[in-house]
Scaffold this active site. Structure first.
Site, PDB file in Angstrom:
ATOM      1  N   ARG A  29       4.395   1.922  12.922  1.00 16.21           N
ATOM      2  CA  ARG A  29       5.502   2.768  12.491  1.00 16.21           C
ATOM      3  C   ARG A  29       5.699   2.656  10.976  1.00 16.21           C
ATOM      4  O   ARG A  29       5.650   1.559  10.421  1.00 16.21           O
ATOM      5  CB  ARG A  29       6.780   2.386  13.219  1.00 16.21           C
ATOM      6  CG  ARG A  29       6.658   2.602  14.711  1.00 16.21           C
ATOM      7  CD  ARG A  29       7.985   2.513  15.448  1.00 16.21           C
ATOM      8  NE  ARG A  29       7.736   2.489  16.875  1.00 16.21           N
ATOM      9  CZ  ARG A  29       7.399   3.550  17.616  1.00 16.21           C
ATOM     10  NH1 ARG A  29       7.284   4.724  17.047  1.00 16.21           N
ATOM     11  NH2 ARG A  29       7.183   3.433  18.905  1.00 16.21           N
ATOM     12  N   ASP A  30       5.921   3.797  10.344  1.00 15.13           N
ATOM     13  CA  ASP A  30       6.190   3.843   8.909  1.00 15.13           C
ATOM     14  C   ASP A  30       7.542   3.172   8.642  1.00 15.13           C
ATOM     15  O   ASP A  30       8.498   3.387   9.385  1.00 15.13           O
ATOM     16  CB  ASP A  30       6.219   5.307   8.444  1.00 15.13           C
ATOM     17  CG  ASP A  30       6.176   5.446   6.937  1.00 15.13           C
ATOM     18  OD1 ASP A  30       7.080   4.909   6.257  1.00 15.13           O
ATOM     19  OD2 ASP A  30       5.260   6.106   6.430  1.00 15.13           O
ATOM     20  N   ILE A  31       7.627   2.362   7.591  1.00 14.05           N
ATOM     21  CA  ILE A  31       8.891   1.669   7.288  1.00 14.05           C
ATOM     22  C   ILE A  31       9.921   2.600   6.648  1.00 14.05           C
ATOM     23  O   ILE A  31      11.088   2.250   6.544  1.00 14.05           O
ATOM     24  CB  ILE A  31       8.685   0.421   6.396  1.00 14.05           C
ATOM     25  CG1 ILE A  31       8.071   0.798   5.049  1.00 14.05           C
ATOM     26  CG2 ILE A  31       7.836  -0.619   7.117  1.00 14.05           C
ATOM     27  CD1 ILE A  31       8.112  -0.332   4.037  1.00 14.05           C
ATOM     28  N   ASN A  87      -2.739  12.028   2.636  1.00  8.93           N
ATOM     29  CA  ASN A  87      -2.494  12.282   1.218  1.00  8.93           C
ATOM     30  C   ASN A  87      -3.614  11.656   0.390  1.00  8.93           C
ATOM     31  O   ASN A  87      -4.170  10.625   0.771  1.00  8.93           O
ATOM     32  CB  ASN A  87      -1.151  11.673   0.790  1.00  8.93           C
ATOM     33  CG  ASN A  87       0.020  12.287   1.530  1.00  8.93           C
ATOM     34  OD1 ASN A  87       0.045  13.474   1.800  1.00  8.93           O
ATOM     35  ND2 ASN A  87       1.001  11.461   1.853  1.00  8.93           N
ATOM     36  N   VAL A  96       0.101   4.202  -0.999  1.00  4.64           N
ATOM     37  CA  VAL A  96      -0.698   3.007  -0.731  1.00  4.64           C
ATOM     38  C   VAL A  96      -2.158   3.433  -0.753  1.00  4.64           C
ATOM     39  O   VAL A  96      -2.559   4.349  -0.035  1.00  4.64           O
ATOM     40  CB  VAL A  96      -0.334   2.371   0.639  1.00  4.64           C
ATOM     41  CG1 VAL A  96      -1.237   1.178   0.932  1.00  4.64           C
ATOM     42  CG2 VAL A  96       1.135   1.968   0.671  1.00  4.64           C
ATOM     43  N   HIS A 100      -4.842   6.489   4.949  1.00  7.46           N
ATOM     44  CA  HIS A 100      -4.006   6.429   6.142  1.00  7.46           C
ATOM     45  C   HIS A 100      -3.593   7.828   6.575  1.00  7.46           C
ATOM     46  O   HIS A 100      -3.304   8.683   5.745  1.00  7.46           O
ATOM     47  CB  HIS A 100      -2.774   5.536   5.944  1.00  7.46           C
ATOM     48  CG  HIS A 100      -1.946   5.841   4.746  1.00  7.46           C
ATOM     49  ND1 HIS A 100      -2.343   5.529   3.459  1.00  7.46           N
ATOM     50  CD2 HIS A 100      -0.726   6.412   4.618  1.00  7.46           C
ATOM     51  CE1 HIS A 100      -1.406   5.894   2.596  1.00  7.46           C
ATOM     52  NE2 HIS A 100      -0.409   6.453   3.281  1.00  7.46           N
ATOM     53  N   HIS A 102      -0.954  10.119   8.488  1.00  9.19           N
ATOM     54  CA  HIS A 102       0.433  10.190   8.938  1.00  9.19           C
ATOM     55  C   HIS A 102       0.484  11.008  10.225  1.00  9.19           C
ATOM     56  O   HIS A 102      -0.046  12.121  10.264  1.00  9.19           O
ATOM     57  CB  HIS A 102       1.321  10.883   7.898  1.00  9.19           C
ATOM     58  CG  HIS A 102       1.482  10.132   6.626  1.00  9.19           C
ATOM     59  ND1 HIS A 102       2.618   9.406   6.337  1.00  9.19           N
ATOM     60  CD2 HIS A 102       0.660   9.996   5.557  1.00  9.19           C
ATOM     61  CE1 HIS A 102       2.489   8.857   5.146  1.00  9.19           C
ATOM     62  NE2 HIS A 102       1.309   9.205   4.649  1.00  9.19           N
TER      63      HIS A 102
END
Length: 114
Positions: A29-31, A87, A96, A100, A102
């Site tokens: 999960r994205d923070i 991205n 980052v 990755h 999303h």
């Protein structure tokens, strides 16, 4: 990459809220979620950006999408719909520098995205 946040998660130095893991892929999960369901799907092998991909990485990138599909199903967003995106670099919104994907959903998403 000792200074890479996501590599530290893969190594176990930082514990993300993991929703899926296998030998090649980690999903968590994205923070800072932008949608009710916002999961990041990463390869365990460090690849900084989309620009760093090579022909031999095609299967691994495909696996990221298959994991995203599986997580979308388990999170209950597969049927109503979701968005996947990667991205690339600063102007593309990459924060980052470990590639990755999303996985975002849980509400209607507009277009264009921003």
């Amino acid at each position: 990459m000792t200074d890479c946040l996501f590599c530290k998660m893969v190594a176990g130095d930082i514990k993300p809220d993991t929703v899926y893991e296998n030998d090649e892929v980690l999903a968590f999960r994205d923070i800072n979620p932008q949608t009710p369901v916002h999961v990041l799907v990463i390869p365990k092998r460090h690849i900084a950006t989309t620009n760093d991909l090579e022909a031999g990485d095609a299967e691994l990138i495909g696996k990221l999408y298959l994991v995203a599909k599986q997580v979308a199903e388990q999170e209950g967003i597969a049927e109503p719909g979701y968005r996947t995106l990667i991205n690339c670099n600063r102007d593309g919104g990459q924060a980052v520098y470990h590639i990755h994907l999303h996985l975002m959903g849980g509400r209607p998403l507009g277009w264009p995205p921003g």
